[in-house]
Design an enzyme around this catalytic site. Structure first.
Site: not given
Ligand code: ASP
Length: 308
Positions: A46, A167, A185, A195, A218-219
């Protein structure tokens, strides 16, 4: 007191970052060095090299770095072909009159300021990408997909199945008391080209102000952008909330979005008294890393679970 805090995938960068602080280096140097280690790890799918690609098979990286002393910040987004977006983000902050460069412009800036291009897609990440595409489309190969007019249905289909994204976050405080925060990330795999997630958006995935503290996320980036989560944590601390209450409030702010869209958000933070804290909206939990002046090795701590 010197301190390094990182997200769960940051362990390998903790010691190099701490060494810099122990030798009198700056918080910015420590954050950059810690993140570079993770960006170079092809097994980390990632971040950086080996990061999973977008829907047409191109690895696009996001990163940002912020200096808590001056509020200077630099970001790059949707950057293809360079291993260390965190260092390029730092150059944006230090050499350019801008705070944010994306896509071809960011790549052009990287080349102009001395970074060498590299191939980020590994055999493993190519395989994972191909397996995530509908069968009829994976046969078209990267070139075929890039020429396709219509990508949206594929993106919708592929991202529904995503179980892996992440991330790396680093926060450091140096011997002069300065805080810095960095995040890096490859974003969501199979994302639409171009994006941007929360990581390069200052205030969303990254925010630091020496006077109050630092936070990084993160997420689910689309939700973090809409709530300006990292800035909210720092603002809540500025308003007098404890670090724990600030992080919990920021997760509660996300509650309606999490309820509608699913997914999870994690936050790591440090307050002005140098206390670290981590929180997650995921019932599955998670962890983060802390190392400070007195400790010989990084300590793994559980993220507090706040299911809003
Ligand atoms: N926040 C990242 C993004 O939305 C992904 C992650 O941290 O899981 O791009």
């Amino acid at each position: 007191m010197i301190l390094v805090v990182a997200s769960g995938n940051g362990e390998a960068g903790m010691v190099p970052a701490m060494e810099i602080l122990r030798h009198g280096g700056s918080a910015l140097d420590a954050v950059e060095a810690g993140i570079r280690v993770i960006e170079s790890d092809p097994a980390e799918s990632s971040v950086g090299l080996g990061g999973l690609p977008n829907v047409v098979g191109e690895v696009e990286l996001d990163a940002s770095i912020m200096d808590g002393r001056t509020l200077a910040a630099g970001s790059v987004g949707a950057l293809a072909g360079f291993e260390h977006p965190i260092s390029i983000a730092r150059r944006v902050m230090e050499l350019s009159p801008h705070a944010f460069l994306v896509g071809d412009g960011a790549a052009r800036f990287a080349a102009e300021t001395g970074f060498s291009p590299c191939m980020l897609l590994t055999a493993r990440s190519r395989r994972v990408w191909q397996q995530g595409l509908p069968e009829s489309l994976s046969a078209q190969g990267r070139r075929g997909l890039r020429r396709r007019g219509e990508l949206l249905p594929m993106v919708r289909q592929a991202v529904e199945r995503i179980s892996q994204h992440g991330t790396v976050d680093f926060i450091a405080r140096d011997a002069n008391g300065n805080l810095a925060c960095g995040v890096s990330t490859s974003g969501w795999p199979w994302k639409y080209p171009g994006r941007l997630g929360d990581s390069p958006v200052i205030g969303a995935g990254n925010y630091v102000d020496n006077r109050y503290g630092a936070a990084a996320c993160t997420g689910y980036g689309e939700l973090v952008i809409r709530c300006s989560t990292a800035h909210s944590v720092v603002l809540y601390m500025r308003m007098g909330k404890s670090i724990r209450a600030a992080c919990r409030s920021a997760i509660h702010d996300l509650a309606p979005l999490l309820a509608t869209h699913g997914g999870a958000v994690n936050i790591v933070a440090v307050d002005r008294e140098n206390r670290p804290f981590g929180v997650t909206s995921s019932a599955k939990g998670g962890y983060y890393w802390v190392v400070s002046e007195g400790s010989a090795t990084p300590e793994k701590r559980a993220l507090e679970v706040v299911v809003p």
